[in-house]
Design a protein around this motif. Sequence first.
Motif, PDB file in Angstrom:
ATOM      1  N   ALA A  24      34.686  66.781  35.015  1.00  0.00           N
ATOM      2  CA  ALA A  24      33.702  67.466  34.177  1.00  0.00           C
ATOM      3  C   ALA A  24      34.398  68.231  33.054  1.00  0.00           C
ATOM      4  O   ALA A  24      35.503  68.755  33.232  1.00  0.00           O
ATOM      5  N   SER A  25      33.746  68.301  31.921  1.00  0.00           N
ATOM      6  CA  SER A  25      34.276  69.087  30.814  1.00  0.00           C
ATOM      7  C   SER A  25      33.135  69.584  29.944  1.00  0.00           C
ATOM      8  O   SER A  25      32.057  68.991  29.919  1.00  0.00           O
ATOM      9  N   GLY A  26      33.386  70.695  29.252  1.00  0.00           N
ATOM     10  CA  GLY A  26      32.420  71.217  28.297  1.00  0.00           C
ATOM     11  C   GLY A  26      31.353  72.121  28.864  1.00  0.00           C
ATOM     12  O   GLY A  26      30.475  72.576  28.126  1.00  0.00           O
ATOM     13  N   PHE A  27      31.385  72.365  30.174  1.00  0.00           N
ATOM     14  CA  PHE A  27      30.414  73.278  30.787  1.00  0.00           C
ATOM     15  C   PHE A  27      31.065  73.921  32.013  1.00  0.00           C
ATOM     16  O   PHE A  27      32.126  73.486  32.470  1.00  0.00           O
ATOM     17  N   ILE A  28      30.426  74.950  32.542  1.00  0.00           N
ATOM     18  CA  ILE A  28      30.971  75.666  33.698  1.00  0.00           C
ATOM     19  C   ILE A  28      30.627  74.887  34.955  1.00  0.00           C
ATOM     20  O   ILE A  28      29.542  75.030  35.540  1.00  0.00           O
ATOM     21  N   PHE A  29      31.545  74.047  35.369  1.00  0.00           N
ATOM     22  CA  PHE A  29      31.321  73.112  36.483  1.00  0.00           C
ATOM     23  C   PHE A  29      30.866  73.843  37.741  1.00  0.00           C
ATOM     24  O   PHE A  29      29.963  73.375  38.441  1.00  0.00           O
ATOM     25  N   SER A  30      31.460  74.984  38.023  1.00  0.00           N
ATOM     26  CA  SER A  30      31.189  75.695  39.271  1.00  0.00           C
ATOM     27  C   SER A  30      29.786  76.276  39.337  1.00  0.00           C
ATOM     28  O   SER A  30      29.363  76.759  40.393  1.00  0.00           O
ATOM     29  N   ASP A  31      29.053  76.238  38.246  1.00  0.00           N
ATOM     30  CA  ASP A  31      27.686  76.773  38.223  1.00  0.00           C
ATOM     31  C   ASP A  31      26.636  75.747  38.660  1.00  0.00           C
ATOM     32  O   ASP A  31      25.468  76.095  38.813  1.00  0.00           O
ATOM     33  N   PHE A  32      27.029  74.499  38.815  1.00  0.00           N
ATOM     34  CA  PHE A  32      26.041  73.434  39.002  1.00  0.00           C
ATOM     35  C   PHE A  32      26.223  72.673  40.311  1.00  0.00           C
ATOM     36  O   PHE A  32      27.340  72.369  40.729  1.00  0.00           O
ATOM     37  N   TYR A  33      25.062  72.362  40.959  1.00  0.00           N
ATOM     38  CA  TYR A  33      25.065  71.354  42.005  1.00  0.00           C
ATOM     39  C   TYR A  33      25.426  70.021  41.351  1.00  0.00           C
ATOM     40  O   TYR A  33      25.148  69.793  40.171  1.00  0.00           O
ATOM     41  N   MET A  34      25.975  69.108  42.155  1.00  0.00           N
ATOM     42  CA  MET A  34      26.345  67.782  41.662  1.00  0.00           C
ATOM     43  C   MET A  34      25.900  66.711  42.653  1.00  0.00           C
ATOM     44  O   MET A  34      25.695  66.976  43.839  1.00  0.00           O
ATOM     45  N   THR A  53      27.084  74.428  44.802  1.00  0.00           N
ATOM     46  CA  THR A  53      28.095  74.914  43.861  1.00  0.00           C
ATOM     47  C   THR A  53      29.440  75.217  44.527  1.00  0.00           C
ATOM     48  O   THR A  53      30.493  74.968  43.945  1.00  0.00           O
ATOM     49  N   ARG A  54      29.399  75.739  45.740  1.00  0.00           N
ATOM     50  CA  ARG A  54      30.654  76.116  46.400  1.00  0.00           C
ATOM     51  C   ARG A  54      31.185  75.051  47.349  1.00  0.00           C
ATOM     52  O   ARG A  54      32.245  75.219  47.940  1.00  0.00           O
ATOM     53  N   GLY A  55      30.424  73.956  47.478  1.00  0.00           N
ATOM     54  CA  GLY A  55      30.858  72.892  48.387  1.00  0.00           C
ATOM     55  C   GLY A  55      30.560  73.172  49.838  1.00  0.00           C
ATOM     56  O   GLY A  55      31.065  72.474  50.725  1.00  0.00           O
ATOM     57  N   THR A  56      29.731  74.167  50.094  1.00  0.00           N
ATOM     58  CA  THR A  56      29.443  74.548  51.473  1.00  0.00           C
ATOM     59  C   THR A  56      28.220  73.851  52.051  1.00  0.00           C
ATOM     60  O   THR A  56      27.961  73.947  53.254  1.00  0.00           O
ATOM     61  N   LYS A  76      39.640  72.406  39.597  1.00  0.00           N
ATOM     62  CA  LYS A  76      39.990  71.204  38.827  1.00  0.00           C
ATOM     63  C   LYS A  76      38.794  70.629  38.107  1.00  0.00           C
ATOM     64  O   LYS A  76      38.909  69.596  37.433  1.00  0.00           O
ATOM     65  N   LYS A  77      37.632  71.264  38.240  1.00  0.00           N
ATOM     66  CA  LYS A  77      36.399  70.782  37.602  1.00  0.00           C
ATOM     67  C   LYS A  77      36.156  69.324  37.953  1.00  0.00           C
ATOM     68  O   LYS A  77      35.855  68.490  37.086  1.00  0.00           O
ATOM     69  N   SER A  78      36.277  69.022  39.221  1.00  0.00           N
ATOM     70  CA  SER A  78      36.172  67.629  39.654  1.00  0.00           C
ATOM     71  C   SER A  78      35.284  67.470  40.878  1.00  0.00           C
ATOM     72  O   SER A  78      35.252  68.336  41.759  1.00  0.00           O
ATOM     73  N   LEU A  79      34.601  66.327  40.915  1.00  0.00           N
ATOM     74  CA  LEU A  79      33.746  65.916  42.023  1.00  0.00           C
ATOM     75  C   LEU A  79      34.345  64.641  42.605  1.00  0.00           C
ATOM     76  O   LEU A  79      34.904  63.821  41.861  1.00  0.00           O
ATOM     77  N   TYR A  80      34.201  64.481  43.908  1.00  0.00           N
ATOM     78  CA  TYR A  80      34.794  63.314  44.564  1.00  0.00           C
ATOM     79  C   TYR A  80      33.783  62.645  45.494  1.00  0.00           C
ATOM     80  O   TYR A  80      32.853  63.282  45.980  1.00  0.00           O
ATOM     81  N   LEU A  81      34.007  61.357  45.740  1.00  0.00           N
ATOM     82  CA  LEU A  81      33.251  60.634  46.758  1.00  0.00           C
ATOM     83  C   LEU A  81      34.237  59.761  47.525  1.00  0.00           C
ATOM     84  O   LEU A  81      34.775  58.797  46.969  1.00  0.00           O
ATOM     85  N   GLN A  82      34.475  60.132  48.769  1.00  0.00           N
ATOM     86  CA  GLN A  82      35.313  59.322  49.639  1.00  0.00           C
ATOM     87  C   GLN A  82      34.414  58.302  50.335  1.00  0.00           C
ATOM     88  O   GLN A  82      33.464  58.682  51.015  1.00  0.00           O
ATOM     89  N   MET A  83      34.726  57.034  50.145  1.00  0.00           N
ATOM     90  CA  MET A  83      33.895  55.964  50.690  1.00  0.00           C
ATOM     91  C   MET A  83      34.707  55.178  51.714  1.00  0.00           C
ATOM     92  O   MET A  83      35.730  54.572  51.363  1.00  0.00           O
ATOM     93  N   ASP A  84      34.281  55.196  52.942  1.00  0.00           N
ATOM     94  CA  ASP A  84      34.947  54.482  54.028  1.00  0.00           C
ATOM     95  C   ASP A  84      34.023  53.415  54.591  1.00  0.00           C
ATOM     96  O   ASP A  84      32.813  53.423  54.356  1.00  0.00           O
ATOM     97  N   SER A  85      34.619  52.500  55.346  1.00  0.00           N
ATOM     98  CA  SER A  85      33.852  51.416  55.993  1.00  0.00           C
ATOM     99  C   SER A  85      32.931  50.730  55.000  1.00  0.00           C
ATOM    100  O   SER A  85      31.734  50.533  55.255  1.00  0.00           O
ATOM    101  N   LEU A  86      33.481  50.358  53.874  1.00  0.00           N
ATOM    102  CA  LEU A  86      32.667  49.771  52.807  1.00  0.00           C
ATOM    103  C   LEU A  86      32.134  48.401  53.215  1.00  0.00           C
ATOM    104  O   LEU A  86      32.785  47.635  53.938  1.00  0.00           O
ATOM    105  N   ARG A  87      30.938  48.127  52.707  1.00  0.00           N
ATOM    106  CA  ARG A  87      30.249  46.872  52.995  1.00  0.00           C
ATOM    107  C   ARG A  87      29.915  46.176  51.681  1.00  0.00           C
ATOM    108  O   ARG A  87      29.896  46.806  50.611  1.00  0.00           O
ATOM    109  N   ALA A  88      29.600  44.898  51.763  1.00  0.00           N
ATOM    110  CA  ALA A  88      29.249  44.141  50.555  1.00  0.00           C
ATOM    111  C   ALA A  88      28.073  44.805  49.822  1.00  0.00           C
ATOM    112  O   ALA A  88      28.035  44.826  48.589  1.00  0.00           O
ATOM    113  N   GLU A  89      27.140  45.363  50.593  1.00  0.00           N
ATOM    114  CA  GLU A  89      25.959  45.969  49.967  1.00  0.00           C
ATOM    115  C   GLU A  89      26.259  47.298  49.276  1.00  0.00           C
ATOM    116  O   GLU A  89      25.364  47.883  48.648  1.00  0.00           O
TER     117      GLU A  89
END
Lengths: 120, 106
Positions: A24-34, A53-56, A76-89
């Motif tokens: 994220a850039s250009g805004f206060i990342f910690s103020d927003f749900y994602m 906002t706090r990841g809780t 780090k103004k960053s959001l992540y998605l850990q994806m496990d057991s991936l499927r074709a769908e």
Amino acid sequence: QVQLVESGGGLVKSEGSLRLSCAASGFIFSDFYMSWIRQAPGKGLEWLSYINTRGTNTNYADSVKGRFTISRDNAKKSLYLQMDSLRAEDTAVYYCARVQGADDYGFDLWGQGTLVTVSS
Amino acid sequence: YELTQPPSVSVSPGQTAKITCSGDTLPKQYAYWYQQKPGQAPVLVIYRDTKRPSGIPERFSGSTSGTIVTLTISGVQAEDEADYYCQSADSGGTYVFGTGTRVSVL
């Protein structure tokens, strides 16, 4: 400028793992749900997960619950998605999106998306 | 829960397009609308049932009646040809998108 930029997509084999990032850039990342949202080829939008906002506090769509994990690093103004057991769908374009806030639950800022292809 | 939209709507330039979205939770939750053009990320065009974000043309409007919310595009232009999605959410962090409507400008 105000923007979200996803990365980390690619080709992965069935049952494999992948970690997506959203900078994220250009805004206060910690103020927003994602959230993470995906779109399979030729299909509609599917909401996957949200984080406060706090990841809780997080929540997941049934289709990914127990396989995907959302997290954020406000320093780090960053959001992540850990994806496990991936499927074709799970093959889709994955978007990160900012939730408006102030009791509004629309997505007012989207990234350009990153393509995840799961081969069987 | 589900939000149901018609698969397609066709409209001539200058006419009015109405896209409906139905769901049992809509009387209790706000609706949001997105426009998505091919190869692009969605763009929020209506929030809180009836409000337009800055930069969205006035021809886009939203309304609500019970379990149905409606996106109206008045004076449709060729550039409005796109897919449109409604969306809602609860305060507990569960979000849902509608099934999507393709608007064709004839």
